[in-house]
Every structure is written in structure tokens, then in C-alpha cells.
Design an enzyme around this catalytic site. Sequence first.
Site, short mmCIF file in Angstrom:
data_model
loop_
_atom_site.label_atom_id
_atom_site.label_comp_id
_atom_site.label_asym_id
_atom_site.label_seq_id
_atom_site.Cartn_x
_atom_site.Cartn_y
_atom_site.Cartn_z
CD GLU A 1 -2.34 2.79 -3.40
OE1 GLU A 1 -3.50 3.16 -3.62
OE2 GLU A 1 -1.85 2.74 -2.25
CG ASP B 1 -1.90 1.07 1.31
OD1 ASP B 1 -2.71 1.17 0.37
OD2 ASP B 1 -1.90 1.83 2.29
#
Length: 627
Positions: free
Chosen positions: A368, A339
Site C-alpha cells: 500500500e 499495510d
Amino acid sequence: MSCNNAVKENEEVSYTKVIAETYNDVERIEPINWWVGFKSQDLQLLVKNPNISQSQPEINYPGVSIIAVHKANSPNYLFIDLKIDKQAKAGKFNIIFKFENGEEKRQTYTLKSRVKASDDYVGFNSSDAIYLITPDRFSNGNPLNDIDTKLLEKTIDRSDDYARHGGDIKGITNHLDYIEDLGFTAIWPCPMLTNNMSSSSYHGYAITDFYEIDPRFGSLDDYLELSEKARKKGIKLIGDQVANHCGSEHWWMKDLPFSDWVNQQKAFENHEQLKISNHRRTSNQDPYASTKDKQGMSEGWFVPSMPDLNQKNPFMAKYIIQNSIWWIETAGLGGIRQDTYPYPDKEFMSDWAGAIMNEYPNFSIVGEEWSYNPLIIGYWQKGANNRDGYDSNLKSPMDFAMQRQIVNALNEEESWDKGLIKMYEGLANDFYYPSPKDILIFADNHDMSRISTQVNEDVNKVKMALGYIFTMPRIPQLYYGTEILMNDSAKPGDHGLIRSDFPGGWEGDAINAYTTEGLTGAQIEMQQFVKKLVNYRKHSNAIHEGTTIHYVPEDGIYALFRILEDEVVVVILNKTSRSNLSTSRFHEIGLKGKNIKNIINEEMSIWGDNVTISPNSITLFSTKLNN
């Protein structure tokens, strides 16, 4: 200081004498276990217990030695550096903590045998298709774990888009057949670790214990069962991890080990106003960026409820790396999705990915980076020729740039510089990427509007987006429910609505998408379209590894070809009402007179001077007739 009992070379040891009686005297020790046989022989234990810093640890186990003991700022922590040499064998041993007053505490620690060698941990690649799931919203397989009275949020309310709804691990396991039938070879559930927050933590990204499955999702055994049952179906389990932050109710926030364990720690401890990240992620690459802006990006908290971890603290850095390895080894993961990749210290992120890939050379990590600039995306991929010399060690960044171009291409009116040309030019940017086929592409995900909403609920545009994404040189990901046209059109961009319950995942649901009961004709058609598309892709070497040739869009039609040996996949996006296409400008592909099959409806035809195509939609052909 401490016992050093590393086994000397060629020395034989009787391990029957070192079996330990089990003790559990300390509050917490992490990692909670480890393994023998890693390439790296180093292990750092975090030990948490009142006044544990006043003790001296000792270990008497062949092959395991204490190299160093580190006190923290808090007296309630010790960090112990161990060496686990190649002669060490799996087993249990006691760590004895001796205090000056004669008191002793003992903690039993377990070294396990590895289930398989590092090279056998194979990650996802361009042959895979990933199914992304928000676990709380997919299916409630065990209603008995919906509420845990020991945790802060104690209610279930499916009428509230930001409350917990009761979806769990068992719900995913129960529907692996559905995912397999659609053709997917990997699942990516959003984080399922404990989020002991007072509200709105159903999404899983406010972790309060990095070594515990949230009991409202199930147990560690449930997670391991999911991994094993998925593996038997040829489905890899991707772990969603967060190196940048934790939840504000994390157990260590009440007693931080060091004065710099989290960023802005002094302000936090003094109850002063905290600075939120400026979110200017380009400061990672900007050669002119000020130190202040860089710090504002990497040291600001993501949101007020998510403390920003300080990866420049070497003990925090080691903790995060070991935690990732622990989950790979424990659950047999087939990949990690990291993330908020550009928010932590970027040198640490290179070390983190490097440590994992060094141990597991065939593994995969996707990061990400929500950027619409291909230069930024390419910067983060391993092998990039970055002017600052930075190498991320990251195999797979996420292609937000291409996702936006696809939506723009489908929504814009056709002109010289608008419409399908956006898609063409977006793919043309692949000249910059070290490895385009290792980049993750998607139509939507858990943080953005559903693709159906993005294209104004035009079903044919959804088909065009998905058909292109699943045939271009990328690793494709589909968000659960996209296959049945789930949307957030009532409140576009609302996260709670984007992450709506999958119909049929709860007992009593009037609609059951797993069985198609109650679905509209359009939903069933889309579900079948996805099934045909993904299952074809599953066995298509041309899509996995083939050469790509595409043609500049003309008159509202864009054609792309994937070619490997005698398999040619033809992708034709048509934004016109025409149903007939001249093939003359595609002569170099060499299809003239060859038999072709429509991948979706399986109709056979011959590639002649003209081919029949679907108006205002996508047509997918293949020369592979028996798939």
C-alpha cells in the site's frame, strides 16, 4: 557455550533416540514452530521469560545447532540463532536453559515437514480478481465468539460504527460460495490477528500478538479451514500484514527487549509526548529531502495508539521476516498485502520482500502506497530504473493514482483537458511501470469512500468504473458490498460507515444480499453486472495477458481494446446520450464483419460500420462467443 550437533555430511543418525518429552517451562517462544527444508537454514528464536538472560541454552538434536546467543537490554529475553541444516528431520526437541544456580527450564520446540515445495506457493497475478473484506463487518458465522472476557473490549454493538459487530472467520467461510459465484479467485480479509485494544480495533491493524488469531474472529483452526476450503474452490487467501507498527497493548510494550525496539522508545518510556509521522512519504524518493524530514516520516508513530516498530534493529527485522514466512507456510497463503508500505525503513522493506520472494519465487506481495503520483508508485515496483539504485523487490504496488483519475474522469464535464481524457492519460502512464499488469487497481477500499459515494450514487458511473477496472491491464480488487452499491453518502469518508455490515451476514437481518432478499432492483442489477463481468474476466486470456490499445476520447466516448490471438475485448465508456457509435477510427483492430457478444446481456451482433452502445454507461463486447 552451547551444543553444536549439526549432522556431518554422509553421517547416518538414528532419529528414534531424540524424541523429546514435551515441556513448556518458558513464557513465550517465537516463532512458535518452524520447518525443515527451507532454502535458508537460519532461524532466530525470541525467548521471553523472567530472567531468562541468566541462562545458557542447549540443544541436542541432529541437524540443529546453536550458532549464537544474544542477550537483550531487558533480562527477560534471549535471542537464539539456530542453524537447521539440510539433514535435519521433522520432529520435536527440547531447548534446555541452564542457570548458574543449577536450575533448568525446558521448552519443547517443533520442526515440521513442509506441506509443499517453495515453488508451489503461487501468488495472485493478472488472471486473478480479489475480493476485499473487513471481517468484523461481513458475516457473524459463530455468535459464541463475539465476546472474549479476557480481552479489553468486551462488548458488541452493531449500532456503533466503531464498535465490534461480531463478524468472524466462520462468516467468511460460510459465504465462500457467494464469493465464488461472483467470480472472484482471491480473498483479502483485513488482519485477523489479536487486537487487544480497549476500543475501535475491529479493523485489525493494531496487532497485539503477531502469532495469534483474534479469538473474536475464531481460532487458528478456523483460519486454516478458511484457507483450505477457499483453495478447493480455486480461491487464494491473501494475508494482510503490518510491518510498520503494532498496537499499544502489544505484550512486548510492557517489557521492551531492547532500548530501540520501537522508534521514540525513550520518549514512550518517559511518558513524554510522541511525534506522529509527518506522512511525507515522498521523502523516500526525494533526492533533496533532509534527514530530519526522512526521520519524521519513518520514525514518527502512525497514530498514538500504534507504536512504530524499528526495523533498523536487526532482531526486530528478523522477527518481522520470520513472522511473514510463518504465516505463508502455516496457512498456505496465496499472497500478502503489506499495510502502510512506505512508512517502515525502506531498506528493510526491500530485504523483507526479497527474503520472501527468494524463498517463494512464484509468490506475490502487494504494498500500500497511497500516492496519486505515478512516479512514486513506479518507484516501489520491482525492476524500476530508480536513479538511487533502490529495488523494492515488490511485485505489486497499489494504483491510487489511476483510481483517482477514474473518478475524476467520470465526474468532470467533458472538455479538452477534463473528463474521460483523465482516464486515458492515466493509463498512458503505464510506459513508466516495469510491469503494469502486476499493479493492483480498485474502485474503492476500506479506507476511502465507497465508489457509489465518490460518483454521487450514479449507478451507471459505478458500472463504468468497475467495467474499466476489470478489463484494463491490472490486478483488480473489489471491496465487499460494492457489488450492491453500499455507500457512505450520509457521512462521506467516515471509516465506520464505509465498513458497514454486509446485509444478511447476521441472523435476523431484514435484507440478505447473499440471496438478494430485500435488495432493490438497482442493487440486484449491479450484483448481476459484477457477476457477469468478473466471471467473464476469469476465463479471458485477452484481459489477463493481452495487448492493450485505446483511443483518445472523442465527444464523450472512450474506447479500449484488449487483444490476444482471436479474442478481442471491447470496452466503450459513453458519457453521452448517444446509442450509436461509428467504428471507422477503430479499423486497425480488425473487427469489421466479425461476430461479437455483449458480455453483460449476452446479445449477439456483428461489428459493422456502426455498433449499438449503452447511453451514459459502459458497453463491453467480446469476440469470444461461447463464454
